[in-house]
Design a protein around this motif. Structure first.
Motif, PDB file in Angstrom:
ATOM      1  N   ILE A 169       0.821  -1.222   0.000  1.00 39.32           N
ATOM      2  CA  ILE A 169       0.000   0.000   0.000  1.00 39.32           C
ATOM      3  C   ILE A 169       0.852   1.268   0.000  1.00 39.32           C
ATOM      4  O   ILE A 169       0.364   2.343  -0.322  1.00 39.32           O
ATOM      5  CB  ILE A 169      -0.996   0.033   1.185  1.00 39.32           C
ATOM      6  N   GLY A 170       2.100   1.151   0.373  1.00 40.19           N
ATOM      7  CA  GLY A 170       2.940   2.347   0.379  1.00 40.19           C
ATOM      8  C   GLY A 170       4.294   2.088   0.982  1.00 40.19           C
ATOM      9  O   GLY A 170       4.635   0.948   1.343  1.00 40.19           O
ATOM     10  N   GLY A 171       5.067   3.165   1.058  1.00 37.36           N
ATOM     11  CA  GLY A 171       6.411   3.056   1.617  1.00 37.36           C
ATOM     12  C   GLY A 171       6.716   4.274   2.466  1.00 37.36           C
ATOM     13  O   GLY A 171       6.187   5.372   2.231  1.00 37.36           O
ATOM     14  N   ILE A 172       7.538   4.076   3.477  1.00 38.40           N
ATOM     15  CA  ILE A 172       7.929   5.167   4.379  1.00 38.40           C
ATOM     16  C   ILE A 172       9.439   5.138   4.545  1.00 38.40           C
ATOM     17  O   ILE A 172      10.038   4.061   4.645  1.00 38.40           O
ATOM     18  CB  ILE A 172       7.234   5.015   5.754  1.00 38.40           C
ATOM     19  N   THR A 173      10.059   6.326   4.554  1.00 39.08           N
ATOM     20  CA  THR A 173      11.493   6.384   4.840  1.00 39.08           C
ATOM     21  C   THR A 173      11.703   6.972   6.227  1.00 39.08           C
ATOM     22  O   THR A 173      10.902   7.766   6.718  1.00 39.08           O
ATOM     23  CB  THR A 173      12.242   7.273   3.831  1.00 39.08           C
ATOM     24  N   SER A 174      12.813   6.568   6.817  1.00 33.90           N
ATOM     25  CA  SER A 174      13.158   7.093   8.143  1.00 33.90           C
ATOM     26  C   SER A 174      14.628   6.864   8.395  1.00 33.90           C
ATOM     27  O   SER A 174      15.153   5.812   8.027  1.00 33.90           O
ATOM     28  CB  SER A 174      12.347   6.347   9.213  1.00 33.90           C
ATOM     29  N   SER A 175      15.282   7.808   9.024  1.00 34.01           N
ATOM     30  CA  SER A 175      16.638   7.532   9.489  1.00 34.01           C
ATOM     31  C   SER A 175      16.528   6.570  10.674  1.00 34.01           C
ATOM     32  O   SER A 175      15.428   6.311  11.163  1.00 34.01           O
ATOM     33  CB  SER A 175      17.356   8.822   9.871  1.00 34.01           C
ATOM     34  N   HIS A 176      17.644   6.038  11.129  1.00 34.63           N
ATOM     35  CA  HIS A 176      17.570   5.047  12.210  1.00 34.63           C
ATOM     36  C   HIS A 176      18.613   5.325  13.306  1.00 34.63           C
ATOM     37  O   HIS A 176      19.144   4.411  13.912  1.00 34.63           O
ATOM     38  CB  HIS A 176      17.708   3.625  11.641  1.00 34.63           C
ATOM     39  N   ILE A 177      18.837   6.611  13.526  1.00 33.86           N
ATOM     40  CA  ILE A 177      19.844   7.074  14.489  1.00 33.86           C
ATOM     41  C   ILE A 177      19.746   6.350  15.845  1.00 33.86           C
ATOM     42  O   ILE A 177      18.670   6.319  16.454  1.00 33.86           O
ATOM     43  CB  ILE A 177      19.604   8.576  14.762  1.00 33.86           C
TER      44      ILE A 177
ATOM     45  N   LYS B  75      12.273  18.108  19.326  1.00 38.63           N
ATOM     46  CA  LYS B  75      10.861  18.333  19.004  1.00 38.63           C
ATOM     47  C   LYS B  75      10.577  18.325  17.495  1.00 38.63           C
ATOM     48  O   LYS B  75       9.715  17.587  17.014  1.00 38.63           O
ATOM     49  CB  LYS B  75      10.377  19.642  19.639  1.00 38.63           C
ATOM     50  N   ARG B  76      11.333  19.121  16.754  1.00 35.47           N
ATOM     51  CA  ARG B  76      11.023  19.236  15.322  1.00 35.47           C
ATOM     52  C   ARG B  76      11.239  17.899  14.610  1.00 35.47           C
ATOM     53  O   ARG B  76      10.490  17.514  13.719  1.00 35.47           O
ATOM     54  CB  ARG B  76      11.855  20.341  14.673  1.00 35.47           C
TER      55      ARG B  76
ATOM     56  N   VAL C 279      22.889  19.187   2.935  1.00 31.96           N
ATOM     57  CA  VAL C 279      21.437  19.419   2.934  1.00 31.96           C
ATOM     58  C   VAL C 279      20.895  19.446   1.502  1.00 31.96           C
ATOM     59  O   VAL C 279      19.835  18.870   1.206  1.00 31.96           O
ATOM     60  CB  VAL C 279      21.105  20.743   3.667  1.00 31.96           C
ATOM     61  N   GLU C 280      21.647  20.100   0.619  1.00 33.34           N
ATOM     62  CA  GLU C 280      21.175  20.235  -0.765  1.00 33.34           C
ATOM     63  C   GLU C 280      21.012  18.851  -1.425  1.00 33.34           C
ATOM     64  O   GLU C 280      20.007  18.572  -2.078  1.00 33.34           O
ATOM     65  CB  GLU C 280      22.216  21.059  -1.531  1.00 33.34           C
TER      66      GLU C 280
ATOM     67  N   HIS D  93       9.251  15.377   5.141  1.00 36.21           N
ATOM     68  CA  HIS D  93       9.816  16.193   6.219  1.00 36.21           C
ATOM     69  C   HIS D  93      11.311  15.946   6.305  1.00 36.21           C
ATOM     70  O   HIS D  93      11.766  14.797   6.318  1.00 36.21           O
ATOM     71  CB  HIS D  93       9.150  15.821   7.552  1.00 36.21           C
ATOM     72  N   TYR D  94      12.084  17.041   6.368  1.00 28.09           N
ATOM     73  CA  TYR D  94      13.537  16.912   6.483  1.00 28.09           C
ATOM     74  C   TYR D  94      14.009  17.711   7.675  1.00 28.09           C
ATOM     75  O   TYR D  94      13.506  18.813   7.928  1.00 28.09           O
ATOM     76  CB  TYR D  94      14.207  17.422   5.198  1.00 28.09           C
ATOM     77  N   HIS D  95      14.976  17.178   8.395  1.00 24.65           N
ATOM     78  CA  HIS D  95      15.529  17.887   9.547  1.00 24.65           C
ATOM     79  C   HIS D  95      17.020  17.587   9.663  1.00 24.65           C
ATOM     80  O   HIS D  95      17.434  16.430   9.601  1.00 24.65           O
ATOM     81  CB  HIS D  95      14.812  17.436  10.826  1.00 24.65           C
ATOM     82  N   ALA D  96      17.829  18.652   9.801  1.00 31.03           N
ATOM     83  CA  ALA D  96      19.278  18.468   9.949  1.00 31.03           C
ATOM     84  C   ALA D  96      19.860  19.642  10.728  1.00 31.03           C
ATOM     85  O   ALA D  96      19.379  20.765  10.575  1.00 31.03           O
ATOM     86  CB  ALA D  96      19.936  18.377   8.582  1.00 31.03           C
ATOM     87  N   PRO D  97      20.876  19.403  11.538  1.00 36.07           N
ATOM     88  CA  PRO D  97      21.396  18.083  11.877  1.00 36.07           C
ATOM     89  C   PRO D  97      20.608  17.496  13.043  1.00 36.07           C
ATOM     90  O   PRO D  97      20.043  18.234  13.847  1.00 36.07           O
ATOM     91  CB  PRO D  97      22.828  18.395  12.327  1.00 36.07           C
ATOM     92  N   ILE D  98      20.583  16.167  13.101  1.00 40.27           N
ATOM     93  CA  ILE D  98      20.063  15.501  14.302  1.00 40.27           C
ATOM     94  C   ILE D  98      21.039  14.356  14.570  1.00 40.27           C
ATOM     95  O   ILE D  98      21.360  13.607  13.643  1.00 40.27           O
ATOM     96  CB  ILE D  98      18.595  15.045  14.101  1.00 40.27           C
ATOM     97  N   SER D  99      21.519  14.265  15.778  1.00 35.87           N
ATOM     98  CA  SER D  99      22.672  13.412  16.076  1.00 35.87           C
ATOM     99  C   SER D  99      23.764  13.793  15.076  1.00 35.87           C
ATOM    100  O   SER D  99      24.161  14.942  15.044  1.00 35.87           O
ATOM    101  CB  SER D  99      22.274  11.938  16.040  1.00 35.87           C
ATOM    102  N   ASN D 100      24.165  12.886  14.188  1.00 35.47           N
ATOM    103  CA  ASN D 100      25.225  13.243  13.227  1.00 35.47           C
ATOM    104  C   ASN D 100      24.729  13.254  11.793  1.00 35.47           C
ATOM    105  O   ASN D 100      25.525  13.150  10.855  1.00 35.47           O
ATOM    106  CB  ASN D 100      26.363  12.220  13.328  1.00 35.47           C
ATOM    107  N   THR D 101      23.415  13.358  11.587  1.00 31.08           N
ATOM    108  CA  THR D 101      22.895  13.065  10.255  1.00 31.08           C
ATOM    109  C   THR D 101      21.817  14.053   9.798  1.00 31.08           C
ATOM    110  O   THR D 101      21.295  14.833  10.587  1.00 31.08           O
ATOM    111  CB  THR D 101      22.353  11.601  10.241  1.00 31.08           C
ATOM    112  N   GLY D 102      21.514  13.988   8.515  1.00 33.85           N
ATOM    113  CA  GLY D 102      20.320  14.617   7.976  1.00 33.85           C
ATOM    114  C   GLY D 102      19.229  13.554   7.980  1.00 33.85           C
ATOM    115  O   GLY D 102      19.478  12.419   7.602  1.00 33.85           O
ATOM    116  N   SER D 103      18.027  13.931   8.396  1.00 33.02           N
ATOM    117  CA  SER D 103      16.973  12.923   8.563  1.00 33.02           C
ATOM    118  C   SER D 103      15.783  13.245   7.667  1.00 33.02           C
ATOM    119  O   SER D 103      15.305  14.379   7.663  1.00 33.02           O
ATOM    120  CB  SER D 103      16.551  12.922  10.034  1.00 33.02           C
TER     121      SER D 103
END
Ligand code: DHB
Ligand code: FE
Length: 280
Positions: free
Chosen positions: A5-13, A31-32, A205-206, A261-271
């Motif tokens: 039915i679909g796909g989801i991406t996520s970092s796994h920090i 929070k963000r 980020v780009e 949704h994109y967020h960076a930096p979080i821990s050591n990564t772009g998520s």
């Protein structure tokens, strides 16, 4: 028949496990990042997939560097998390579906995608943390899971194109299963990061934002990069993002983008969190 039915991406920090265990999701630092999961959680709540195929890389918990399969499929009825450090309590075990896994294994091999089948498999943060971020904390997880591990740790790592083709074969494998199951595919890891060496701390980020757009609308763009090119742009551990192509290959060519949704930096990564829906 089973249907993707679909796909989801996520970092796994790994630090996400710590944040959840210590209830830090609403702290300013997190929070963000966690708010970016809310529409994905709502989509899962609305569609209630029966099975999540989780494409992730093991980081040394189940496979150590002496034995590293390129692609490994869990074929068990249960998967345990184990101590990975951080003094965190392992999360509740995950229910598997060995019969469905063996069907997928058979169909992948028939399509000349030769995988390692694992009747025992410990699952690490690569698998656990996206599920925790997407479903919250449970003693009994609300979804059956099938782990699909991709080697992004020790060279030679499979190419982006190979990952995309694995996804296409996975779609056929899933959709030839006769049980009526709603299946979601999670592509975990990434985005740009490098944890060691002179370029430790690198985030682009780009490149991440373009990767997110293209994964949705033009996934073949990323399949044209060599692994060296991806690592040059996204860092050595940024190569994990090739696993998103397994998820993407398993979807129809034109997908509906439900959430981005994109967020960076979080821990050591772009998520990056993407929710892509099959409309056909
Ligand atoms: C981090 C990210 C990863 O994907 C990983 O496996 C380890 C650490 C990080 O951002 O700290
Ligand atoms: Fe990782």
């Amino acid at each position: 028949m089973a249907k993707i039915i679909g796909g989801i991406t996520s970092s796994h920090i790994p630090a996400v496990g710590n944040a959840i265990a210590n209830n830090l999701q609403q702290e300013p630092y997190w929070k963000r990042f966690f708010d970016g999961y809310k529409p994905a959680q709502a989509w899962l709540e609305q569609h209630k997939p029966d099975v999540a195929i989780v494409v992730y890389n093991d980081h040394g918990l189940n496979f150590f560097l002496d034995k590293v399969p390129t692609f490994a499929l869990g074929c068990a009825d249960k998967y345990e998390n184990a101590d990975e450090g951080w003094a965190l309590k392992p999360v509740a075990p995950f229910k598997g579906d060995a019969a469905f896994s063996w069907h997928i294994a058979e169909k992948l091999v028939e399509q000349e995608i030769d995988i390692c089948t694992c009747q025992e498999m410990l699952v690490d943060h690569g698998f656990v943390n996206p599920i925790r971020a997407l479903y919250g904390t449970h003693e009994v997880w609300p979804v059956t899971t099938i782990p699909l591990a991709v080697n992004t740790v020790q060279h030679p790592v499979p190419t982006a194109l190979r990952c995309y083709k694995l996804g296409q074969a996975l779609r056929h494998a899933v959709e030839s299963y006769e049980e009526d199951l709603k299946v979601v595919v999670f592509g975990t890891g990434g985005m740009s990061h490098q944890l060691q060496g002179e370029r430790a701390g690198l985030i682009d980020v780009e490149f991440d934002l373009e990767t997110m757009d293209r994964i949705a609308s033009d996934p073949e763009w990323l399949t044209k990069f060599s692994n060296s090119e991806i690592m040059r742009r996204a860092g050595t551990e940024g190569i994990e993002t090739i696993m998103w192509l397994v998820m993407r290959g398993a979807l129809q060519s034109n997908v509906k983008v439900v959430h981005k949704h994109y967020h960076a930096p979080i821990s050591n990564t772009g998520s990056g969190v993407l929710v892509l829906e099959n409309t056909l």
